[in-house]
Motif scaffolding. Sequence first.
Motif, short mmCIF file in Angstrom:
data_model
loop_
_atom_site.label_atom_id
_atom_site.label_comp_id
_atom_site.label_asym_id
_atom_site.label_seq_id
_atom_site.Cartn_x
_atom_site.Cartn_y
_atom_site.Cartn_z
N ARG A 44 0.80 -1.19 0.12
CA ARG A 44 -0.10 -0.07 0.01
C ARG A 44 0.91 1.38 0.20
NH1 ARG A 44 -5.40 -0.83 0.51
NH2 ARG A 44 -5.77 -2.87 1.18
N ILE A 45 0.46 2.33 -0.36
CA ILE A 45 0.89 3.63 -0.46
C ILE A 45 1.13 4.10 1.01
CG2 ILE A 45 0.92 6.19 -0.95
CD1 ILE A 45 -0.54 4.95 -3.65
N ALA A 46 2.11 4.17 1.60
CA ALA A 46 2.54 4.74 3.11
C ALA A 46 2.46 6.31 2.97
CB ALA A 46 3.62 4.51 3.56
N ALA A 47 3.09 7.05 2.13
CA ALA A 47 3.25 8.39 2.06
C ALA A 47 3.65 8.84 0.78
CB ALA A 47 4.42 8.94 3.19
N VAL A 48 3.35 10.26 0.29
CA VAL A 48 3.78 10.95 -0.61
C VAL A 48 4.01 12.46 -0.24
CG1 VAL A 48 2.09 9.85 -2.08
CG2 VAL A 48 1.26 11.76 -1.28
N ALA A 358 -13.21 1.88 -6.22
CA ALA A 358 -12.48 3.30 -6.12
C ALA A 358 -11.94 3.67 -4.89
CB ALA A 358 -13.79 4.27 -6.40
N ASP A 359 -12.46 2.74 -3.65
CA ASP A 359 -12.00 3.04 -2.15
C ASP A 359 -10.50 2.28 -1.94
OD1 ASP A 359 -12.81 0.45 -2.47
OD2 ASP A 359 -13.39 0.23 -0.27
N ARG A 360 -9.98 1.58 -3.23
CA ARG A 360 -8.73 0.93 -3.03
C ARG A 360 -7.80 1.20 -4.02
NH1 ARG A 360 -11.28 -4.76 -3.62
NH2 ARG A 360 -13.30 -3.48 -3.92
N ILE A 361 -8.06 1.69 -5.29
CA ILE A 361 -7.25 2.03 -6.52
C ILE A 361 -7.96 3.47 -6.88
CG2 ILE A 361 -6.58 -0.38 -6.77
CD1 ILE A 361 -8.67 -0.55 -9.14
N GLY A 362 -7.05 4.06 -7.78
CA GLY A 362 -7.19 5.13 -8.72
C GLY A 362 -6.64 6.27 -8.06
N ARG A 363 -6.07 6.44 -6.91
CA ARG A 363 -5.29 7.71 -6.43
C ARG A 363 -4.10 6.97 -5.91
NH1 ARG A 363 -10.93 9.27 -5.14
NH2 ARG A 363 -11.32 11.37 -5.93
N LEU A 364 -3.16 8.20 -5.91
CA LEU A 364 -1.81 7.98 -5.28
C LEU A 364 -2.00 8.66 -3.70
CD1 LEU A 364 0.70 8.54 -8.09
CD2 LEU A 364 -0.29 6.58 -7.21
N GLY A 367 -2.98 4.61 2.03
CA GLY A 367 -4.03 3.55 2.45
C GLY A 367 -4.40 2.98 0.94
N TYR A 368 -4.19 3.51 -0.06
CA TYR A 368 -4.48 3.08 -1.42
C TYR A 368 -3.44 1.95 -1.69
CZ TYR A 368 -8.29 6.25 -2.33
OH TYR A 368 -9.68 6.88 -2.25
N ARG A 369 -3.96 0.82 -2.63
CA ARG A 369 -3.16 -0.01 -3.18
C ARG A 369 -1.99 0.50 -3.75
NH1 ARG A 369 -5.69 -4.75 -6.53
NH2 ARG A 369 -5.14 -3.56 -8.37
N ALA A 370 -0.63 0.09 -3.88
CA ALA A 370 0.59 0.82 -4.27
C ALA A 370 0.61 0.47 -5.75
CB ALA A 370 1.48 0.39 -3.63
N ASP A 371 -0.50 0.78 -6.63
CA ASP A 371 -0.31 0.57 -8.21
C ASP A 371 -0.02 1.84 -8.82
OD1 ASP A 371 -1.26 -1.89 -7.54
OD2 ASP A 371 -3.39 -1.43 -8.45
#
Length: 403
Positions: A44-48, A358-364, A367-371
Motif C-alpha cells: 500500500r501507499i504509505a506516504a507521498v 474506487a476505495d482501493r485504487i485510482g489515487r496516489l 492507504g490505497y493499493r500501491a499501483d
Amino acid sequence: MTRLLVRDLAQLATPAGTGAPLRGAELGRVEVIEGAFLLCEGGRIAAVGRMRDLPSIDGDVDEIDGRGRCVVPGLVDCHTHACFAGDRVEEFSLRAGGASYEELHAAGGGILSTVRATRAAGEAGLREALERHRGWMLAAGTTTFEAKSGYGLDRDTELAQLRAIRDSGGTPTWLGAHAVPPEFESADAYLAFALDEVLPDAAHIAEAADVFLERGAFDAAQARRYLEACRAAGLALRLHGDQFTEAGAIPLAIELGTRSVDHLEATGPAGVVALGASDVTGVLLPASALFLDRPMPPARALVEAGAAVALATDFNPGSAFCESLPLVCSLAASQLHLSPAEALGACTVNAAHVLGRADRIGRLAPGYRADVVLLDAPDWRYLAYHLGGQLVSEAIVGGEKPR
C-alpha cells in the motif's frame, strides 16, 4: 514488510479529493507535487510528498530513481474483451476496403468469427492468450483490468473464459448476451439456454454481467430479461449500448441501476441529459469509434450535463485491437475534447468506480493499493500529449518492482 521508495520525481500527479465518481469540475482537478517522493509499504501507499519533506527511513527499502520522470496512479481499464483466441486481420482488411461492421457480422464474421477461434483454443489456449494480452496492457500502464467473456456462447467456453480472467488477476464480467450463436434459431432461445445452463455457474466466478443491446444482437426486452436474471443471481450489471443506434439502452440502464452503459457513440441530446441526472457511469471507448470510423461519443456534453464518465480501451480483436490507455487518453483530449486532467480521472478513479474498487485504487494517497505508473516524461500531461509513444517506463503493482 516490503518497502519501496520512488524518489526525486519531477512530478507526482493524482486526481484530487477522496470521493467517487468524479463529475463536472471535480473530474478536472488534479493534485500535482513537484520534486516528489512516493513510499510504499506492505503493498500500500504509505506516504507521498515533496522530497524536502521525506522523513528518515530506517531498515531495508528498495529504491527507484525517479529523476526526470513522473508518476500517476496505475491505470484502470474497465472495459476489455481481452480473453480471446485468433485474430480478425482479414476482416480488418475487408473493412478497410469498404465492408461495414454490420455486413461482416451478418456474413458470419465479426463476433462469431472470434467465437469459432475461441471455442477451438480450449482453456489452456485461452489462458496463454490472456497472459500475453495482460503483458501488453501492463506495459501500457494498466495495473487493473476488467475482461468479459462472450466469445464462447456455450457453457464450457464461457466458464473457461471467466476462470482464466479471474485467475489472471482480472475482474471477470459474464457477457453471456454478446451475440446469438449459430446453433440457436433465435435470441430468445439462446437466452433461455444461457440463463438456465450457464448463469448458475457463471455467477460464482464473475463479478458482473453485461449485454450487447443493439440492432442485430439483443433488443431492450431481451436485455431486461437477461439483466434481471443476472441481478437476481447476485451479479452487478453492465450494458453495451448506443454503439450504432439508440435502442433504449440508457433508459434501461437507469431503470435497472446498472454500474455503467458503455459505448454511447450514437447517444443523442435526450440521452445525454438523462445520463447526467443518473447514477450510471458512461464508459467511453474512443479507440473503438476510431477503429470502426464511427462518430465519437459526446464526452464534452456528458461532462457538462453532470454525468460520470470513464474511459476504457474496449480491447478486442475486431473493433478495437488496442490495449493502450495512454493512447485512449490522447484520443480523449484530441477527439472527445476532454482535458488531460479529465482523461486522467476518467481512467483511474471513475474506471475504478465502475469496477467497485474506487476505495482501493485510482489515487496516489496513503492507504490505497500501491499501483503506480512511472512516465518517462517531465510532465504528467504527457499521458495524453505523447500520441502512441513509449511513454510508460515502469508499472508497479501492489508495491512490487517490475521483474
